[in-house]
Design a protein around this motif. Structure first.
Motif, PDB file in Angstrom:
ATOM      1  N   VAL A  29      -1.485   8.719   6.379  1.00  0.00           N
ATOM      2  CA  VAL A  29      -0.941   9.885   6.127  1.00  0.00           C
ATOM      3  C   VAL A  29      -1.006  10.085   4.672  1.00  0.00           C
ATOM      4  N   LEU A  30      -0.907   9.197   3.826  1.00  0.00           N
ATOM      5  CA  LEU A  30      -0.956   9.488   2.359  1.00  0.00           C
ATOM      6  C   LEU A  30      -2.285   9.655   1.972  1.00  0.00           C
ATOM      7  N   ILE A  53       6.926   3.992  -1.001  1.00  0.00           N
ATOM      8  CA  ILE A  53       7.580   3.254   0.212  1.00  0.00           C
ATOM      9  C   ILE A  53       6.267   2.353   0.231  1.00  0.00           C
ATOM     10  N   THR A  54       4.961   3.001   0.514  1.00  0.00           N
ATOM     11  CA  THR A  54       3.714   1.912   0.918  1.00  0.00           C
ATOM     12  C   THR A  54       3.807   1.039  -0.300  1.00  0.00           C
ATOM     13  N   ALA A  55       3.780   1.312  -1.542  1.00  0.00           N
ATOM     14  CA  ALA A  55       3.557   0.404  -2.437  1.00  0.00           C
ATOM     15  C   ALA A  55       4.990  -0.956  -2.239  1.00  0.00           C
ATOM     16  N   SER A  56       6.075  -0.409  -1.795  1.00  0.00           N
ATOM     17  CA  SER A  56       7.115  -1.452  -1.612  1.00  0.00           C
ATOM     18  C   SER A  56       6.599  -2.563  -0.336  1.00  0.00           C
ATOM     19  N   LEU A  57       5.896  -1.945   0.223  1.00  0.00           N
ATOM     20  CA  LEU A  57       5.512  -2.744   1.712  1.00  0.00           C
ATOM     21  C   LEU A  57       4.417  -3.870   1.427  1.00  0.00           C
ATOM     22  N   LEU A  58       3.635  -3.530   0.072  1.00  0.00           N
ATOM     23  CA  LEU A  58       2.690  -4.510  -0.243  1.00  0.00           C
ATOM     24  C   LEU A  58       3.038  -5.516  -0.981  1.00  0.00           C
ATOM     25  N   VAL A  59       3.241  -6.641  -0.208  1.00  0.00           N
ATOM     26  CA  VAL A  59       4.248  -7.833  -0.693  1.00  0.00           C
ATOM     27  C   VAL A  59       3.388  -9.081  -0.720  1.00  0.00           C
ATOM     28  N   ASP A  60       2.134  -9.143  -0.107  1.00  0.00           N
ATOM     29  CA  ASP A  60       1.344 -10.158  -0.319  1.00  0.00           C
ATOM     30  C   ASP A  60       0.043  -9.968   0.051  1.00  0.00           C
ATOM     31  N   ARG A  61      -1.006 -10.815   0.069  1.00  0.00           N
ATOM     32  CA  ARG A  61      -2.096 -10.528   0.278  1.00  0.00           C
ATOM     33  C   ARG A  61      -2.791  -9.943   1.850  1.00  0.00           C
ATOM     34  N   ALA A  62      -1.949 -10.475   2.873  1.00  0.00           N
ATOM     35  CA  ALA A  62      -2.150  -9.703   4.089  1.00  0.00           C
ATOM     36  C   ALA A  62      -1.995  -8.474   4.087  1.00  0.00           C
ATOM     37  N   THR A  63      -0.760  -7.955   3.350  1.00  0.00           N
ATOM     38  CA  THR A  63      -0.558  -6.550   3.528  1.00  0.00           C
ATOM     39  C   THR A  63      -1.488  -5.666   2.613  1.00  0.00           C
TER      40      THR A  63
END
Lengths: 245, 109
Positions: free
Chosen positions: B52-53, A181-191
């Motif tokens: 959390v991770l 889920i975390t990886a799916s939120l990493l979409v651009d430089r800001a994230t």
């Protein structure tokens, strides 16, 4: 006026349920581990199961349990759970524009079932509010699957506490779900940068009690994220105009 | 703790779940949430997830792992690779767990 179709017939219900099904294995693995931990804390199976069914908040339950077993004052138990749940207060500000058209009891009813994954998946699905019924249908589909996956495995964990080998580290399946889920939120430089700074903040503040480092990490991610959004020259002019309006 | 106290504790904890998750949904009137805060809220889940991770995948007893013989590191790396290749959450969970179990039960890591 048309007769409203039942919520579970709304197409968004199926979308919410399907997206949750993909991580149900992770939720279930965590539920199992939480159930085993609750059983071993010494509260007894009946109260452990009752607690899981009513409170529906894994990390708060696990923080409150030892205090209950020690016989700590009620207010200490409640304050502890409140602090562990602080991140939900931040999330609730995010819910507001989506659920505002509902009545207050209905808003709180919906909110009660929104665990971390529900919030994250919802915001990915609806970056901007569309219509209240679609929102509620999506939450319902998501929450039904996560509630069943969590509660069924927690009960199983409580009952089978002595049989499940802890050494295997099965709870790690839950961490892997979070990882995806975390990886799916990493979409651009800001994230990416926000995540890196949040990780450093969480680590630096790790010694804080009551999982308060989670709140520190959230604050760090929000501060860095918005800073990059506002400083980045690559940001589309359209968005800037929207902000100015 | 007596049974009555336990029931009171559980009832209170249920209320805590409702109040914290619904905190800003309680007031009826319009809440003025400034635009910058609304924008910043987009990053809140990411911060929570990372916090959390991190201890789950890379910490032991409050410190970063200091050995390479930790099955979680390889399970995490596998999970990341599978997710990047397939974008499948289920695949990530299954592949990572398989690596974890193989290293734990096979090599005792």
């Amino acid at each position: 006026m048309t007769i409203p179709t039942p919520l579970w017939r709304h197409p968004e219900f199926a979308v919410g349920a399907r997206e949750t099904r993909d991580v149900a294995l992770g939720i279930g693995a965590w539920g199992l581990v939480a159930g085993v931990a609750m059983s071993k804390a010494g509260l007894g199976p009946v109260f452990a199961i009752a607690m899981s069914l009513c409170v529906f908040a894994g990390s708060a339950q696990l923080a409150a349990l030892p205090l209950m077993v020690q016989g700590a004052p009620l207010w200490v138990i409640w304050a502890t759970a409140f602090c562990v749940n602080l991140r939900f207060i931040i999330f609730s500000a995010g819910w507001r524009p989506y659920l505002q058209s509902l009545s207050r009891p209905m808003r709180l009813f919906v909110a009660y079932f929104t665990v971390d994954f529900t919030y994250i998946a919802f915001m990915r699905r609806f970056p901007k509010p569309v219509d209240a019924r679609a929102h509620v249908a999506y939450v319902a589909g998501n929450a039904v699957v996560s509630w069943i996956a969590w509660q069924a495995t927690t009960v199983l964990g409580v009952v089978l506490a002595d049989v499940i080998p802890e050494r295997w580290g099965l709870g790690f399946a839950g961490s892997l779900a979070l990882l995806g889920i975390t990886a799916s939120l990493l979409v651009d430089r800001a994230t990416w940068i926000a995540a890196a700074v949040a990780a450093c903040a969480a680590l630096a503040a790790f010694a804080l009690p009551l999982h308060l480092n989670v709140v520190v990490a959230i604050a760090a991610a929000m501060a860095v994220g918005i800073l990059i959004d506002h400083l980045s020259p690559a940001r589309p002019a359209v968005e800037r105009q929207e902000d100015a309006a | 703790m007596t049974a009555a106290m336990t029931i009171a504790a559980i009832a209170g904890l249920t209320l805590v779940s409702i109040v914290t998750r619904g905190f800003f949904l309680i007031p009826e009137r319009e809440l003025p949430i400034p635009a910058w805060l609304r924008e910043a809220l987009r990053y809140a889940p990411l911060g929570a997830l990372v916090a959390v991770l991190l201890p789950e995948i890379a910490m032991t007893d409050g410190h970063l792992v200091h050995t390479w013989r930790d099955a979680r590191l390889y399970a995490t790396a596998t999970g990341v690779l599978v997710f990047l290749a397939t974008r499948s959450l289920l695949g990530t969970i299954l592949a990572g767990t398989a690596v974890l179990l193989a290293l734990r039960l096979g090599l005792g890591w």
